[in-house]
Structure formats: C-alpha cells, structure tokens
Design a protein around this motif. Structure first.
Motif, short mmCIF file in Angstrom:
data_model
loop_
_atom_site.label_atom_id
_atom_site.label_comp_id
_atom_site.label_asym_id
_atom_site.label_seq_id
_atom_site.Cartn_x
_atom_site.Cartn_y
_atom_site.Cartn_z
N UNK A 1 -10.38 -6.27 3.31
CA UNK A 1 -11.00 -5.63 4.40
C UNK A 1 -9.90 -4.97 5.59
N UNK A 2 -8.88 -5.80 5.45
CA UNK A 2 -7.44 -5.44 6.38
C UNK A 2 -6.81 -4.14 6.04
N UNK A 3 -6.71 -4.07 4.60
CA UNK A 3 -5.90 -3.15 3.88
C UNK A 3 -6.56 -1.49 4.03
N UNK A 4 -8.10 -1.68 4.41
CA UNK A 4 -8.62 -0.17 4.38
C UNK A 4 -7.81 0.66 5.39
N UNK A 5 -7.50 0.46 6.49
CA UNK A 5 -7.06 1.16 7.62
C UNK A 5 -5.58 1.71 7.04
N UNK A 6 -5.10 0.74 6.45
CA UNK A 6 -3.69 1.18 5.95
C UNK A 6 -3.73 2.22 4.76
N UNK B 1 0.69 -1.15 0.09
CA UNK B 1 -0.02 -0.05 -0.06
C UNK B 1 0.78 1.25 -0.02
N UNK B 2 1.75 1.23 0.90
CA UNK B 2 2.82 2.29 1.00
C UNK B 2 3.32 2.75 -0.23
N UNK B 3 3.71 1.75 -1.04
CA UNK B 3 4.65 1.76 -2.25
C UNK B 3 3.68 2.35 -3.68
#
Length: 346
Positions: free
Chosen positions: A206-211, A177-179
């Motif tokens: 779902x777990x990626x949404x916060x990041x 995600x950061x990249x």
C-alpha cells in the motif's frame, strides 16, 4: 554434477594448477543442462552436491577467475531450478552469492548471478536471508546498467523478491520504484516484461502506491495495456488494479481512458490477465456506480423487488465476458485479437 564436485575436492591441494580440468568438467555439465527441457539434472531425483558448489564460490582461486565464476553461476542457476536445492542454499549460501556479485568481473557474470537470485528467491526463507545482505541494493544498481540482459535478469530477481511482503517493503525502502519506472519504456521486451512484473508485485504494498503515481508510471502502465504480449499487458493491468485503490491514482487512470483496453483483456486467453483487468475495472468504475446507486436507491425497486445493484451487475457482465473468452479458446485455434499489432519497425 557429483563428478564435478569430486574433481573439485580432489584438486583442492593444487587448485591453481588444476583449474583448467575443473573448468572443462564444469562447462560440460553446464552445456548439457542449460536448457530445462533437455536437462537430465532437472529431472533427476538424485541429491545434488549444492554445498560443494557454494564452497567453490568462496574459494579465492575461483573468485579471481572470470570464466570460472561465469560457469559456476550458470551451474548454480541450473541447480536452483529444483525446490530442494533452493532450500539448501540457506543464509550462508545467499551471503556467498551476494558477496560474489559485489564488484563482479563483468556484466555476464552479474547477469548469471542475478539469475541465481531470481531462482532461489522463490523460497520465502531465502528472501528473508537476502534482505539481511546488500543484495537488493546491488540488483538495483544492475538495473541502471546499459546491458539489457543484465537489466532483465536483475529485474526478474527483484520481481521474485517482491512476491513476498517483506521483499516489497525492502525494495520500496531502497528506492526500487524509480529505477523500475525507467525500464517500463525499454525497447527490450524481456526487460519490460520483468520490470512491469516487478512493478505489479510491488504495487500490492500500500505504501508504494503513492510513489508509483509520483514516479509518473501510471500513463506508461496504461499504454502497456495495449501491448500484444499478455505477460506485459496482464501485469500492467495488475499494477493498475492495485494503484487504483488510491483515489488520486484512480482519477489519473480514468483520464487516460484505460477502460477500453482493460475491457478487451476480459476476453484474453489468460486467466490471470482476466482477473487483473476485472479487478481494475471494478476499482475504476465501481465507486461511481456505488455512488449513483445510493443517489437513485428509490428507483431500484419495482413490484416490491429490488433490482441488482449496478456494481454487481458490472461484475456479472465482466464474468460473462471472461467466460466467453474461455469458450472461444475451446472452439477456435486463434484467440480474438487483444489490440492492434504494431507495424514492423515501429
């Protein structure tokens, strides 16, 4: 294709001294079939010798030759346009491609190798095999290079991988995600198209949404809704549709005034963009309408007949907008403008 394979086999005993002949034959095939619309190989029903080309990838003489590796990856990209060839790669083929991408000769070789992974990862079994290799980590490293073609091809491969649930989980765990977030503001349209497409796929995990929220990507995604290129604005809408399932993200999206550009996309000449925009609007506006409806439930009855709920009414309105856009496309050559176009040079 078979001629090149036969030549390679015949030259194996003296490959070092015969490599020019093989490379010339390989280049002739690649040049003739690089464009899918004019490729005779793409339309041919004859079986391709995929295994020979994957074996070629493992040969030391080939691996030491930058030009040969570039031509070979281009040939494998052409072959992997066909589903039957993608299936025939198998775990061993995937491992061979990835091993050749670790410490590649140059960025051109890396870019063409990334294209191969982009194609073969349309098959779920190939994605599963790739996740057993350092392939995703290598692609994420390519995203951090300055070469825009390499960035675009690697982002396309990540987008392809993230179409599968296990791929999304793996890319998220490896810090994808950061990249990807850093590429959303690239001046290169191809890079942005593929990066936002990858973010769209990744956001359904779902777990990626916060990041995604923590990476500061939401304002950029909202800004991309104004982009005149539908693959970009549509994918941005899709990503916002997914992240808006989280309350904290939904509040940010509201504050950024995303509703007007999402509403414009309801009449876009692309069904997928319309669906994504519709879903995003229901997620952003719908919860408030549900709450308001509960608070005013007594007011929703007249003559013993219940009026349509506000959320359902909004859904009907959006469906009408989407239908109107489709009708417009049938009647007129040019679709209605989605957003003001940027001035030249901006």
């Amino acid at each position: 294709m078979q001629d090149v394979a036969n030549l390679f086999r015949s030259c194996l005993p003296s490959l070092e001294t015969s490599k020019v002949r093989v490379k010339v034959a390989l280049k002739s095939f690649v040049d003739a079939n690089d464009n899918p619309s004019t490729s005779s190989n793409y339309t041919s029903s004859e079986e391709d010798p995929v295994e020979v080309y994957l074996d070629m990838l493992q040969h030391g003489v080939v691996r030491r030759d930058a030009t040969w590796m570039l031509l070979l990856f281009r040939a494998l990209k052409i072959l992997s346009r066909k589903k039957e060839n993608r299936i025939r790669f198998g775990p061993a083929g995937l491992r061979g491609v990835v091993s050749a991408l670790v410490n590649p000769h140059n960025n051109r070789v890396a870019a063409e190798g990334s294209n191969v992974l982009l194609n073969v990862c349309y098959e779920i079994d190939n994605v599963e095999a790739l996740l057993e290799t350092p392939g995703v980590q290598q692609l994420l490293l390519f995203l951090m290079e300055d070469d825009e073609e390499l960035q675009a091809n690697a982002a396309g491969a990540i987008q392809s991988i993230c179409f599968q649930e296990d791929g999304r989980r793996h890319v998220h765990q490896k810090g994808g995600i950061a990249v990807l977030a850093g590429l959303l503001t690239s001046p290169n349209a191809k890079v942005v198209t593929r990066a936002v497409g990858a973010m769209h796929n990744l956001s359904s995990y779902a777990e990626a949404i916060r990041d995604i929220r923590a990476s500061g990507s939401i304002p950029t995604l909202v800004a991309l809704l104004h982009n005149g290129m539908l693959p970009i604005s549509g994918s941005a809408a899709g990503a916002l549709q997914n992240v808006s399932r989280e309350v904290a993200s939904r509040l940010i999206i509201r504050e950024l005034d995303a509703v007007p550009p999402l509403a414009r996309l309801l009449s876009a000449p692309d069904v997928q963009a319309q669906v994504c925009a519709s879903g995003a609007l229901l997620n952003i506006v719908g919860p408030d309408l549900d709450q308001r409806e509960r608070e005013q439930r007594q007011l929703l009855f007249s003559s013993s007949r219940r009026r349509p709920g506000q959320r359902r009414a909004l859904g009907r309105l959006m469906a009408l907008c989407m239908a109107a856009g489709a009708i417009y496309d049938c009647l007129f050559e040019e679709p209605p403008p989605l957003a003001p176009q940027a001035e030249a040079g901006s």
